[in-house]
Scaffold this motif. Structure first.
Motif, PDB file in Angstrom:
ATOM      1  N   ALA A   5     -11.863   1.013  -5.214  1.00 32.00           N
ATOM      2  CA  ALA A   5     -11.602   0.045  -4.246  1.00 32.00           C
ATOM      3  C   ALA A   5      -9.858  -0.066  -3.931  1.00 32.00           C
ATOM      4  CB  ALA A   5     -11.876  -0.678  -3.709  1.00 32.00           C
ATOM      5  N   ILE A   6      -9.055   0.891  -3.394  1.00 29.29           N
ATOM      6  CA  ILE A   6      -7.827   0.815  -3.459  1.00 29.29           C
ATOM      7  C   ILE A   6      -6.900  -0.237  -2.279  1.00 29.29           C
ATOM      8  CG2 ILE A   6      -5.408   1.870  -4.016  1.00 29.29           C
ATOM      9  CD1 ILE A   6      -6.941   5.008  -4.562  1.00 29.29           C
ATOM     10  N   PRO A   7      -7.344  -1.445  -2.269  1.00 27.37           N
ATOM     11  CA  PRO A   7      -6.370  -2.896  -1.632  1.00 27.37           C
ATOM     12  C   PRO A   7      -5.101  -2.438  -1.639  1.00 27.37           C
ATOM     13  CG  PRO A   7      -8.088  -3.511  -2.714  1.00 27.37           C
ATOM     14  CD  PRO A   7      -8.299  -2.654  -3.389  1.00 27.37           C
ATOM     15  N   HIS A   8      -4.472  -2.281  -0.098  1.00 29.91           N
ATOM     16  CA  HIS A   8      -2.998  -2.108  -0.429  1.00 29.91           C
ATOM     17  C   HIS A   8      -2.575  -2.546   0.551  1.00 29.91           C
ATOM     18  CE1 HIS A   8      -4.529   1.454   1.224  1.00 29.91           C
ATOM     19  NE2 HIS A   8      -3.797   1.340   2.198  1.00 29.91           N
ATOM     20  N   ALA A   9      -0.603  -2.956   0.659  1.00 33.13           N
ATOM     21  CA  ALA A   9      -0.395  -3.558   1.801  1.00 33.13           C
ATOM     22  C   ALA A   9       1.551  -3.228   1.446  1.00 33.13           C
ATOM     23  CB  ALA A   9      -0.260  -5.567   1.605  1.00 33.13           C
ATOM     24  N   LYS A  10       2.316  -3.556   2.047  1.00 27.13           N
ATOM     25  CA  LYS A  10       3.485  -3.809   2.124  1.00 27.13           C
ATOM     26  C   LYS A  10       3.740  -5.328   1.930  1.00 27.13           C
ATOM     27  CE  LYS A  10       4.198   1.493   3.261  1.00 27.13           C
ATOM     28  NZ  LYS A  10       4.887   2.193   4.488  1.00 27.13           N
ATOM     29  N   LEU A  11       4.716  -5.724   1.087  1.00 28.38           N
ATOM     30  CA  LEU A  11       5.479  -6.684   1.904  1.00 28.38           C
ATOM     31  C   LEU A  11       7.144  -6.526   1.498  1.00 28.38           C
ATOM     32  CD1 LEU A  11       3.363  -7.928  -1.860  1.00 28.38           C
ATOM     33  CD2 LEU A  11       3.085  -8.993   1.040  1.00 28.38           C
ATOM     34  N   ALA A  12       7.854  -7.745   2.670  1.00 26.73           N
ATOM     35  CA  ALA A  12       8.958  -7.715   2.794  1.00 26.73           C
ATOM     36  C   ALA A  12       9.347  -8.485   0.859  1.00 26.73           C
ATOM     37  CB  ALA A  12       9.565  -8.061   3.273  1.00 26.73           C
ATOM     38  N   GLY A  13      10.544  -8.331   0.552  1.00 24.55           N
ATOM     39  CA  GLY A  13      10.881  -9.094  -0.485  1.00 24.55           C
ATOM     40  C   GLY A  13      10.594  -7.850  -1.881  1.00 24.55           C
ATOM     41  N   LEU A  14       9.753  -7.562  -2.150  1.00 25.29           N
ATOM     42  CA  LEU A  14       9.574  -6.322  -3.276  1.00 25.29           C
ATOM     43  C   LEU A  14      10.707  -5.144  -2.970  1.00 25.29           C
ATOM     44  CD1 LEU A  14       5.122  -5.485  -2.814  1.00 25.29           C
ATOM     45  CD2 LEU A  14       6.912  -7.003  -4.449  1.00 25.29           C
ATOM     46  N   THR A  15      10.608  -4.431  -4.543  1.00 24.22           N
ATOM     47  CA  THR A  15      11.824  -3.074  -5.220  1.00 24.22           C
ATOM     48  C   THR A  15      11.182  -2.336  -5.405  1.00 24.22           C
ATOM     49  OG1 THR A  15      12.296  -4.698  -6.958  1.00 24.22           O
ATOM     50  CG2 THR A  15      13.538  -5.717  -5.105  1.00 24.22           C
ATOM     51  N   SER A  16      10.412  -2.635  -5.789  1.00 24.11           N
ATOM     52  CA  SER A  16       9.289  -1.032  -5.836  1.00 24.11           C
ATOM     53  C   SER A  16       7.861  -1.818  -5.889  1.00 24.11           C
ATOM     54  CB  SER A  16       9.727  -0.942  -7.379  1.00 24.11           C
ATOM     55  OG  SER A  16       9.251  -1.971  -7.654  1.00 24.11           O
ATOM     56  N   VAL A  17       6.698   0.246  -5.477  1.00 24.03           N
ATOM     57  CA  VAL A  17       5.686  -0.018  -6.177  1.00 24.03           C
ATOM     58  C   VAL A  17       5.484  -0.987  -7.051  1.00 24.03           C
ATOM     59  CG1 VAL A  17       3.739   1.158  -6.376  1.00 24.03           C
ATOM     60  CG2 VAL A  17       5.692   1.594  -4.571  1.00 24.03           C
ATOM     61  N   MET A  18       3.599  -1.539  -7.413  1.00 22.93           N
ATOM     62  CA  MET A  18       3.468  -2.168  -8.083  1.00 22.93           C
ATOM     63  C   MET A  18       2.258  -2.624  -8.242  1.00 22.93           C
ATOM     64  SD  MET A  18       2.303  -5.177  -7.741  1.00 22.93           S
ATOM     65  CE  MET A  18       2.759  -6.794  -9.634  1.00 22.93           C
ATOM     66  N   GLY A  19       1.237  -3.282  -9.089  1.00 21.18           N
ATOM     67  CA  GLY A  19      -0.178  -2.459  -9.191  1.00 21.18           C
ATOM     68  C   GLY A  19      -0.743  -3.718 -10.074  1.00 21.18           C
ATOM     69  N   VAL A  20      -1.830  -4.393  -9.359  1.00 27.05           N
ATOM     70  CA  VAL A  20      -2.930  -4.857  -9.911  1.00 27.05           C
ATOM     71  C   VAL A  20      -4.353  -4.257 -10.229  1.00 27.05           C
ATOM     72  CG1 VAL A  20      -4.460  -7.426 -10.170  1.00 27.05           C
ATOM     73  CG2 VAL A  20      -1.646  -6.740  -9.509  1.00 27.05           C
TER      74      VAL A  20
ATOM     75  N   GLU B 208       8.416  -3.505   2.201  1.00 28.50           N
ATOM     76  CA  GLU B 208       8.072  -2.455   3.826  1.00 28.50           C
ATOM     77  C   GLU B 208       8.418  -1.511   4.166  1.00 28.50           C
ATOM     78  OE1 GLU B 208       7.722  -6.229   6.491  1.00 28.50           O
ATOM     79  OE2 GLU B 208      10.037  -6.113   6.106  1.00 28.50           O
ATOM     80  N   GLU B 209       9.724  -0.732   3.274  1.00 24.08           N
ATOM     81  CA  GLU B 209      10.327   0.682   3.674  1.00 24.08           C
ATOM     82  C   GLU B 209       9.949   1.503   2.948  1.00 24.08           C
ATOM     83  OE1 GLU B 209      13.052  -1.872   0.450  1.00 24.08           O
ATOM     84  OE2 GLU B 209      12.147  -2.206   2.582  1.00 24.08           O
ATOM     85  N   ALA B 210       9.530   1.894   2.080  1.00 24.43           N
ATOM     86  CA  ALA B 210       8.818   2.134   0.898  1.00 24.43           C
ATOM     87  C   ALA B 210       7.821   3.606   1.854  1.00 24.43           C
ATOM     88  CB  ALA B 210       7.764   1.927  -0.024  1.00 24.43           C
ATOM     89  N   GLY B 211       7.885   4.514   2.237  1.00 27.52           N
ATOM     90  CA  GLY B 211       7.259   5.494   2.273  1.00 27.52           C
ATOM     91  C   GLY B 211       6.799   6.633   1.433  1.00 27.52           C
ATOM     92  N   ALA B 212       7.360   7.117   1.444  1.00 26.57           N
ATOM     93  CA  ALA B 212       6.863   8.765   0.925  1.00 26.57           C
ATOM     94  C   ALA B 212       6.002   7.751  -0.778  1.00 26.57           C
ATOM     95  CB  ALA B 212       8.058   9.592   0.384  1.00 26.57           C
ATOM     96  N   GLU B 213       7.102   6.950  -1.677  1.00 27.39           N
ATOM     97  CA  GLU B 213       6.757   6.628  -3.018  1.00 27.39           C
ATOM     98  C   GLU B 213       5.536   5.343  -2.611  1.00 27.39           C
ATOM     99  OE1 GLU B 213       8.780   3.474  -5.489  1.00 27.39           O
ATOM    100  OE2 GLU B 213       9.104   2.967  -3.873  1.00 27.39           O
ATOM    101  N   HIS B 214       4.995   4.787  -1.457  1.00 25.52           N
ATOM    102  CA  HIS B 214       3.810   4.331  -1.375  1.00 25.52           C
ATOM    103  C   HIS B 214       2.446   5.159  -1.064  1.00 25.52           C
ATOM    104  CE1 HIS B 214       0.781   1.546   1.088  1.00 25.52           C
ATOM    105  NE2 HIS B 214       0.720   1.062   0.475  1.00 25.52           N
ATOM    106  N   LEU B 215       3.174   6.273  -0.413  1.00 25.85           N
ATOM    107  CA  LEU B 215       1.936   7.742  -0.370  1.00 25.85           C
ATOM    108  C   LEU B 215       1.914   8.200  -2.196  1.00 25.85           C
ATOM    109  CD1 LEU B 215       2.716   8.645   2.809  1.00 25.85           C
ATOM    110  CD2 LEU B 215       0.813   7.161   2.484  1.00 25.85           C
ATOM    111  N   LYS B 216       2.632   8.177  -2.436  1.00 24.78           N
ATOM    112  CA  LYS B 216       2.545   8.992  -3.862  1.00 24.78           C
ATOM    113  C   LYS B 216       1.372   8.170  -4.690  1.00 24.78           C
ATOM    114  CE  LYS B 216       6.557  11.059  -3.794  1.00 24.78           C
ATOM    115  NZ  LYS B 216       8.291  11.491  -3.983  1.00 24.78           N
ATOM    116  N   ALA B 217       1.879   6.688  -4.606  1.00 25.74           N
ATOM    117  CA  ALA B 217       1.478   5.984  -5.672  1.00 25.74           C
ATOM    118  C   ALA B 217      -0.291   6.128  -5.129  1.00 25.74           C
ATOM    119  CB  ALA B 217       1.577   4.276  -5.441  1.00 25.74           C
TER     120      ALA B 217
END
Length: 154
Positions: A63-78, A106-115
């Motif tokens: 599974a790959i749960p995912h979400a966008k959050l205000a206040g984050l500066t980069s994509v991160m994983g757990v 929140e504003e990550a588009g391509a970066e989120h999709l690449k991850a």
């Protein structure tokens, strides 16, 4: 984008004991909150909001749960390897034992999709999945995940 760009050693946990999807998502949010210094309830709400749109259980036990959050500066994983597979409402109806949470600004588009694409490729690699399932320590899992892109490039 490599998996090593998304993970820190504390973001990889082996042998997690949970008994429900909600408990698993709460554990992921708590780990992310600790690493980010953010409120875990806020993270959990964002994850649950995305899950309401449809399960992020891909099938094959992953599974790959995912979400966008205000206040984050980069994509991160757990990443969590579960001690016992559990029902995750996956597309194939099979229980999940490997879970990779992705959180993006929140504003990550391509970066989120690449991850998402990178983690999806990882979860399609049967040899790597077998190694992830066979590892019993968080350090070994982190080393395997962090080196995944380099192994494929070599």
């Amino acid at each position: 984008m490599e998996l090593a760009d998304l993970l820190v050693p504390g973001a990889v946990v082996a042998g997690v004991k949970v008994t429900s999807k909600k408990q698993l998502l709460g554990s992921l949010a708590a780990q992310a909150g600790k690493l980010l210094g953010m409120d875990e309830r806020r993270i959990l709400e964002a994850i649950l909001e995305r899950e309401r749109l449809g399960s992020t259980g891909l099938g094959g036990g992953v599974a790959i749960p995912h979400a966008k959050l205000a206040g984050l500066t980069s994509v991160m994983g757990v990443f969590m390897q579960l001690e016992t597979p559990l029902d995750f409402d996956s597309l194939d109806g099979k229980p999940v034992d490997l879970v990779f949470l992705l959180l993006a600004p929140e504003e990550a588009g391509a970066e989120h999709l690449k991850a998402l694409a990178r983690v999806s490729r990882l979860f399609r690699d049967q040899a790597t999945l077998a190694k992830l399932r066979g590892s019993s320590s968080s350090d070994a899992l982190y080393a395997l995940l962090a080196s995944y892109g380099q192994q494929k490039a070599a």
